[in-house]
Design a protein around this motif. Structure first.
Motif, PDB file in Angstrom:
ATOM      1  N   THR A 133       8.461  -2.256  -9.682  1.00 23.61           N
ATOM      2  CA  THR A 133       8.149  -0.867  -9.981  1.00 23.61           C
ATOM      3  C   THR A 133       8.026  -0.208  -8.623  1.00 23.61           C
ATOM      4  O   THR A 133       7.193  -0.612  -7.811  1.00 23.61           O
ATOM      5  N   VAL A 134       8.893   0.757  -8.372  1.00 25.19           N
ATOM      6  CA  VAL A 134       8.868   1.472  -7.100  1.00 25.19           C
ATOM      7  C   VAL A 134       8.425   2.892  -7.401  1.00 25.19           C
ATOM      8  O   VAL A 134       9.027   3.576  -8.231  1.00 25.19           O
ATOM      9  N   ILE A 135       7.361   3.304  -6.744  1.00 23.65           N
ATOM     10  CA  ILE A 135       6.829   4.657  -6.926  1.00 23.65           C
ATOM     11  C   ILE A 135       7.211   5.458  -5.688  1.00 23.65           C
ATOM     12  O   ILE A 135       6.865   5.084  -4.568  1.00 23.65           O
ATOM     13  N   VAL A 136       7.955   6.536  -5.898  1.00 21.95           N
ATOM     14  CA  VAL A 136       8.387   7.405  -4.809  1.00 21.95           C
ATOM     15  C   VAL A 136       7.940   8.825  -5.149  1.00 21.95           C
ATOM     16  O   VAL A 136       8.344   9.381  -6.174  1.00 21.95           O
ATOM     17  N   ASP A 137       7.090   9.379  -4.295  1.00 22.35           N
ATOM     18  CA  ASP A 137       6.535  10.718  -4.509  1.00 22.35           C
ATOM     19  C   ASP A 137       5.993  10.892  -5.928  1.00 22.35           C
ATOM     20  O   ASP A 137       6.224  11.901  -6.596  1.00 22.35           O
ATOM     21  N   LYS A 183       0.849  -1.189   0.000  1.00 26.74           N
ATOM     22  CA  LYS A 183       0.000   0.000   0.000  1.00 26.74           C
ATOM     23  C   LYS A 183       0.889   1.245   0.000  1.00 26.74           C
ATOM     24  O   LYS A 183       2.003   1.237   0.529  1.00 26.74           O
ATOM     25  N   LEU A 184       0.394   2.323  -0.585  1.00 35.48           N
ATOM     26  CA  LEU A 184       1.105   3.590  -0.581  1.00 35.48           C
ATOM     27  C   LEU A 184       1.242   4.065   0.862  1.00 35.48           C
ATOM     28  O   LEU A 184       0.255   4.097   1.609  1.00 35.48           O
ATOM     29  N   HIS A 185       2.461   4.413   1.261  1.00 32.73           N
ATOM     30  CA  HIS A 185       2.702   4.807   2.646  1.00 32.73           C
ATOM     31  C   HIS A 185       3.971   5.661   2.750  1.00 32.73           C
ATOM     32  O   HIS A 185       4.675   5.877   1.764  1.00 32.73           O
ATOM     33  N   PHE A 186       4.241   6.130   3.956  1.00 33.69           N
ATOM     34  CA  PHE A 186       5.484   6.850   4.237  1.00 33.69           C
ATOM     35  C   PHE A 186       5.879   6.582   5.677  1.00 33.69           C
ATOM     36  O   PHE A 186       5.095   6.064   6.472  1.00 33.69           O
ATOM     37  N   HIS A 187       7.111   6.931   5.992  1.00 33.45           N
ATOM     38  CA  HIS A 187       7.647   6.818   7.354  1.00 33.45           C
ATOM     39  C   HIS A 187       8.183   8.188   7.747  1.00 33.45           C
ATOM     40  O   HIS A 187       8.870   8.822   6.948  1.00 33.45           O
ATOM     41  N   ASN A 211       9.468  10.620   5.038  1.00 31.85           N
ATOM     42  CA  ASN A 211       8.373  11.428   4.498  1.00 31.85           C
ATOM     43  C   ASN A 211       8.167  11.300   3.000  1.00 31.85           C
ATOM     44  O   ASN A 211       7.320  11.985   2.445  1.00 31.85           O
ATOM     45  N   GLN A 212       8.927  10.436   2.315  1.00 36.36           N
ATOM     46  CA  GLN A 212       8.659  10.191   0.903  1.00 36.36           C
ATOM     47  C   GLN A 212       7.565   9.124   0.802  1.00 36.36           C
ATOM     48  O   GLN A 212       7.699   8.034   1.353  1.00 36.36           O
ATOM     49  N   GLN A 213       6.490   9.463   0.098  1.00 31.57           N
ATOM     50  CA  GLN A 213       5.415   8.496  -0.113  1.00 31.57           C
ATOM     51  C   GLN A 213       5.910   7.459  -1.114  1.00 31.57           C
ATOM     52  O   GLN A 213       6.469   7.821  -2.156  1.00 31.57           O
ATOM     53  N   HIS A 214       5.714   6.181  -0.793  1.00 33.88           N
ATOM     54  CA  HIS A 214       6.247   5.146  -1.668  1.00 33.88           C
ATOM     55  C   HIS A 214       5.386   3.888  -1.669  1.00 33.88           C
ATOM     56  O   HIS A 214       4.604   3.649  -0.753  1.00 33.88           O
ATOM     57  N   GLN A 215       5.583   3.115  -2.739  1.00 35.79           N
ATOM     58  CA  GLN A 215       4.847   1.881  -2.957  1.00 35.79           C
ATOM     59  C   GLN A 215       5.704   0.970  -3.834  1.00 35.79           C
ATOM     60  O   GLN A 215       6.430   1.446  -4.703  1.00 35.79           O
TER      61      GLN A 215
END
Length: 93
Positions: free
Chosen positions: A31-35, A12-16, A52-56
């Motif tokens: 496939t890595v989606i970052v921001d 799931k799309l998330h961040f730390h 704080n980078q949103q990633h999936q």
């Protein structure tokens, strides 16, 4: 940590807020989606994801995706924040 995603599996799309993560691909294609920006990673490649980078992660190859995930500081469930979308968020007035 060692992570395995079946074909077309995903996180799931998330961040730390506090953690930096490094994903190292052992096998498969990710496939890595970052921001909002997509990157394709294959065996032997890695990516660093900063706080704080949103990633999936999406397993986008024909085989299982296997990867090592290193977190600094160590992973803590309390620092995993999922992004949710409201059905109303796409309305234009």
């Amino acid at each position: 940590a060692f992570a395995v995603y079946e074909k077309e599996g995903y996180s799931k799309l998330h961040f730390h807020e506090e953690r930096t993560e490094i994903y190292y691909i052992i096998s498969g294609t990710a496939t890595v989606i970052v921001d909002g920006e997509e990157q394709q990673l294959k065996q032997g490649q890695e990516i660093t994801i900063y706080p704080n980078q949103q990633h999936q992660v999406i397993s986008s190859g024909e085989e299982q995706l296997k990867m090592i995930v290193k977190c600094t500081p160590a992973w803590d469930a309390a620092d995993q924040h999922f992004i949710t979308f409201s059905a109303m968020s796409n309305l234009v007035c």
